[in-house]
Motif scaffolding. Structure first.
Motif, PDB file in Angstrom:
ATOM      1  N   ILE A  78       0.661  -1.277  -0.043  1.00  0.00           N
ATOM      2  CA  ILE A  78      -0.175  -0.037   0.033  1.00  0.00           C
ATOM      3  C   ILE A  78       1.080   1.227  -0.054  1.00  0.00           C
ATOM      4  O   ILE A  78       1.839   1.490   0.868  1.00  0.00           O
ATOM      5  CB  ILE A  78      -0.866   0.068   1.246  1.00  0.00           C
ATOM      6  N   GLU A  79       0.955   2.054  -1.165  1.00  0.00           N
ATOM      7  CA  GLU A  79       1.416   3.304  -1.034  1.00  0.00           C
ATOM      8  C   GLU A  79       0.283   4.485  -1.675  1.00  0.00           C
ATOM      9  O   GLU A  79       0.249   4.187  -2.924  1.00  0.00           O
ATOM     10  CB  GLU A  79       2.748   3.301  -1.888  1.00  0.00           C
ATOM     11  N   HIS A  80      -0.171   5.235  -0.887  1.00  0.00           N
ATOM     12  CA  HIS A  80      -1.339   5.800  -1.534  1.00  0.00           C
ATOM     13  C   HIS A  80      -1.342   7.307  -0.712  1.00  0.00           C
ATOM     14  O   HIS A  80      -0.974   7.500   0.300  1.00  0.00           O
ATOM     15  CB  HIS A  80      -2.558   4.892  -0.972  1.00  0.00           C
ATOM     16  N   PHE A  81      -1.913   8.292  -1.591  1.00  0.00           N
ATOM     17  CA  PHE A  81      -1.904   9.616  -1.122  1.00  0.00           C
ATOM     18  C   PHE A  81      -3.206  10.314  -1.480  1.00  0.00           C
ATOM     19  O   PHE A  81      -3.357  10.294  -2.623  1.00  0.00           O
ATOM     20  CB  PHE A  81      -0.763  10.730  -1.448  1.00  0.00           C
ATOM     21  N   ASP A  82      -4.240  10.337  -0.627  1.00  0.00           N
ATOM     22  CA  ASP A  82      -5.478  10.756  -0.946  1.00  0.00           C
ATOM     23  C   ASP A  82      -5.678  12.028  -0.146  1.00  0.00           C
ATOM     24  O   ASP A  82      -6.147  12.052   1.055  1.00  0.00           O
ATOM     25  CB  ASP A  82      -6.324   9.883  -0.574  1.00  0.00           C
ATOM     26  N   GLY A  83      -5.710  13.066  -1.018  1.00  0.00           N
ATOM     27  CA  GLY A  83      -5.928  14.674  -0.304  1.00  0.00           C
ATOM     28  C   GLY A  83      -4.713  14.828   0.742  1.00  0.00           C
ATOM     29  O   GLY A  83      -3.520  14.736   0.218  1.00  0.00           O
ATOM     30  N   ARG A  84      -5.089  14.801   1.982  1.00  0.00           N
ATOM     31  CA  ARG A  84      -3.951  15.056   2.985  1.00  0.00           C
ATOM     32  C   ARG A  84      -3.631  14.024   3.817  1.00  0.00           C
ATOM     33  O   ARG A  84      -2.747  13.955   4.652  1.00  0.00           O
ATOM     34  CB  ARG A  84      -4.470  15.936   4.081  1.00  0.00           C
ATOM     35  N   ILE A  85      -4.075  12.642   3.415  1.00  0.00           N
ATOM     36  CA  ILE A  85      -3.821  11.447   4.141  1.00  0.00           C
ATOM     37  C   ILE A  85      -2.775  10.580   3.293  1.00  0.00           C
ATOM     38  O   ILE A  85      -2.815  10.370   2.174  1.00  0.00           O
ATOM     39  CB  ILE A  85      -4.883  10.766   4.373  1.00  0.00           C
ATOM     40  N   ALA A  86      -1.736  10.455   4.020  1.00  0.00           N
ATOM     41  CA  ALA A  86      -0.533   9.357   3.353  1.00  0.00           C
ATOM     42  C   ALA A  86      -0.711   8.038   4.077  1.00  0.00           C
ATOM     43  O   ALA A  86      -0.644   7.983   5.043  1.00  0.00           O
ATOM     44  CB  ALA A  86       0.933   9.978   3.442  1.00  0.00           C
ATOM     45  N   ILE A  87      -0.994   6.927   3.100  1.00  0.00           N
ATOM     46  CA  ILE A  87      -1.062   5.630   3.643  1.00  0.00           C
ATOM     47  C   ILE A  87       0.204   4.794   3.175  1.00  0.00           C
ATOM     48  O   ILE A  87       0.503   4.702   1.681  1.00  0.00           O
ATOM     49  CB  ILE A  87      -2.209   5.068   3.303  1.00  0.00           C
ATOM     50  N   ASP A  88       0.899   4.088   4.072  1.00  0.00           N
ATOM     51  CA  ASP A  88       1.865   3.240   3.406  1.00  0.00           C
ATOM     52  C   ASP A  88       2.190   1.981   4.465  1.00  0.00           C
ATOM     53  O   ASP A  88       2.010   1.927   5.742  1.00  0.00           O
ATOM     54  CB  ASP A  88       3.180   4.215   3.835  1.00  0.00           C
ATOM     55  N   GLY A  89       2.355   1.024   3.791  1.00  0.00           N
ATOM     56  CA  GLY A  89       2.247  -0.488   4.534  1.00  0.00           C
ATOM     57  C   GLY A  89       2.164  -1.460   3.657  1.00  0.00           C
ATOM     58  O   GLY A  89       2.854  -1.347   2.470  1.00  0.00           O
ATOM     59  N   TYR A  90       2.279  -2.603   4.393  1.00  0.00           N
ATOM     60  CA  TYR A  90       2.248  -3.861   3.883  1.00  0.00           C
ATOM     61  C   TYR A  90       1.144  -4.963   4.382  1.00  0.00           C
ATOM     62  O   TYR A  90       1.069  -5.125   5.654  1.00  0.00           O
ATOM     63  CB  TYR A  90       3.452  -4.279   3.571  1.00  0.00           C
ATOM     64  N   LEU A  91       0.346  -5.418   3.550  1.00  0.00           N
ATOM     65  CA  LEU A  91      -0.897  -6.282   4.052  1.00  0.00           C
ATOM     66  C   LEU A  91      -0.619  -7.542   3.263  1.00  0.00           C
ATOM     67  O   LEU A  91      -0.624  -7.818   2.006  1.00  0.00           O
ATOM     68  CB  LEU A  91      -1.936  -5.801   3.937  1.00  0.00           C
ATOM     69  N   PHE A  92      -0.980  -8.806   4.199  1.00  0.00           N
ATOM     70  CA  PHE A  92      -1.228 -10.109   3.288  1.00  0.00           C
ATOM     71  C   PHE A  92      -2.741 -10.385   3.394  1.00  0.00           C
ATOM     72  O   PHE A  92      -3.308 -10.135   4.723  1.00  0.00           O
ATOM     73  CB  PHE A  92      -0.385 -11.177   4.254  1.00  0.00           C
TER      74      PHE A  92
END
Length: 402
Positions: free
Chosen positions: A243-257
């Motif tokens: 997960i590498e995502h930037f939506d508006g003012r929210i930055a989301i980063d991580g890894y999921l199984f």
């Protein structure tokens, strides 16, 4: 920093979160998120079938880290992942993650160990086909491109050649996975240090194009044999739920199984390996199965085993989580009945990742079709899990093989 601890398919947890982050979680579907009606500023979070860690950042608020722990031991989870990628990896003891109880440190440790083994004898070299425009002739001239692009001029020259070095698909793949590992949260510093060292050895390999979903293509051969466990894990790292995502003012980063997909892949791979002893072939996610004669309604069984004469012999479907607390869900039976009817089979097999329900056998009225429901306890050792799969394969194969 706010750290939220959740358990896969566990109870919901009420957490005080900024509304922006709560809405971002709800929209991302990483977890089930909804405002808590009994707590001002609270959000109720519940994990589904995804495990790992995610960091959310927004200006003006401290970061929020979401950690989702699997129900099964982490070492067992990575056995399932590794076996599905390549059964030979775990047979040869290439991957061990016994030192960590969290998903991301275990992923980093397993990948670093396989990478260290791959590079122990040096960085692999090979030939890379190159086509370029150059001021001098090297290799062969691409005559058609020369005429089309330069209209009879002698220079520059359109050439093609094979360059020998470390800039090959295998090293590009390992470099990309290493760099992805270094961006993930909760990777221990000692593992980060070793990963940085490995990355330094791979810097001559070109980085992947940012945003590209296509991975470098490689072929297994005797020259890259020592690389293969690391390459399989690298593909898992890069093709996973990153997960590498930037939506508006929210930055989301991580890894999921996705544990549902992990279980499905493991069951299908293990069944294919076990059924190989009986001949025939297995089709995973079979694409030529239709419910109706007009072939308008396509079905996708997880595994169809075809006998030596090419006719279907057995069908199986993997189900990670039963939805009814008192036993297996009825809807799965209807689905398997449709598979058996369309394939003309007298029996089908449903395989669940649950250990406390007894295995069951149902004979359908007026149809003569039997549906088996098997339960696998994932807490068992790898050898016990594979033995249970082998027993299911024996039942699927029956006494005679055609």
């Amino acid at each position: 920093m706010t750290v939220v601890e959740l358990t896969e398919h566990g109870p919901s947890v009420s957490v005080l979160l900024p509304d922006e982050i709560g809405r971002a979680l709800a929209a991302s579907r990483i977890v089930d998120a909804a405002p808590d009606p009994y707590r001002s500023g609270g959000w109720r979070l519940r994990a589904g079938g995804k495990v790992g860690a995610v960091a959310l950042r927004t200006p003006g608020h401290s970061p929020v880290t979401l950690r989702i722990t699997p129900k099964v031991p982490v070492a067992r989870l990575f056995f399932l992942i590794g076996y599905a990628v390549d059964p030979g990896i775990h047979r040869d003891g290439e991957v061990s993650v016994d030192e960590h109880s969290d998903v991301l440190p275990a992923l980093a440790q397993g990948f670093e160990r396989s990478l260290e083994r791959a590079l122990r004898q040096g960085v692999l070299q090979g030939y890379r086909h190159t086509e370029e425009t150059a001021p001098v002739v090297r290799g062969r001239i691409r005559e058609a491109d020369q005429v089309r692009r330069h209209h009879g001029r002698a220079f520059p020259v359109e050439i093609a050649y094979d360059d020998y070095g470390t800039d090959i698909a295998e090293n590009r793949l390992l470099r990309a996975a290493t760099e992805r590992m270094l961006t993930l949260p909760r990777v221990p510093e000692d593992i980060r240090r070793r990963l940085r060292h490995h990355r330094g050895r791979l810097l001559d390999a070109r980085p992947l194009i940012p945003g590209s979903r296509a991975l470098p293509q490689w072929r297994a051969n005797r020259l890259n044999l020592r690389y293969q466990p690391a390459l399989r894990l690298a593909e898992t790292v890069l093709r996973g739920s990153s997960i590498e995502h930037f939506d508006g003012r929210i930055a989301i980063d991580g890894y999921l199984f996705d544990t549902h997909k992990i279980f499905e892949d493991f069951v299908c791979t293990a069944l294919r390996e076990a059924l190989a002893a009986y001949g025939g072939r297995c089709a995973l996610q079979a694409q030529d199965v239709y419910l109706d004669e007009a072939e308008a309604i396509r079905m996708r069984p997880d595994l169809v085993w075809y006998g030596r004469r090419g006719s279907p012999r057995a069908v199986a479907d993997a189900k990670y989580k039963a939805e009814k607390p008192e036993g297996f869900p009825d809807a799965d039976l209807y689905q398997m009945l449709a598979y058996c009817t369309a394939l003309g089979l007298p029996e089908g097999h449903l395989i669940y990742a649950r250990g406390y329900e007894p295995s069951a056998r149902h004979r359908v009225r007026h149809a003569g079709i039997c549906v088996y429901q098997h339960a696998l306890a994932l807490e068992r050792s790898p050898d016990e899990l594979l033995a249970a799969i082998a027993a299911i394969a024996r039942l699927m194969a029956g006494d005679a093989v055609t």
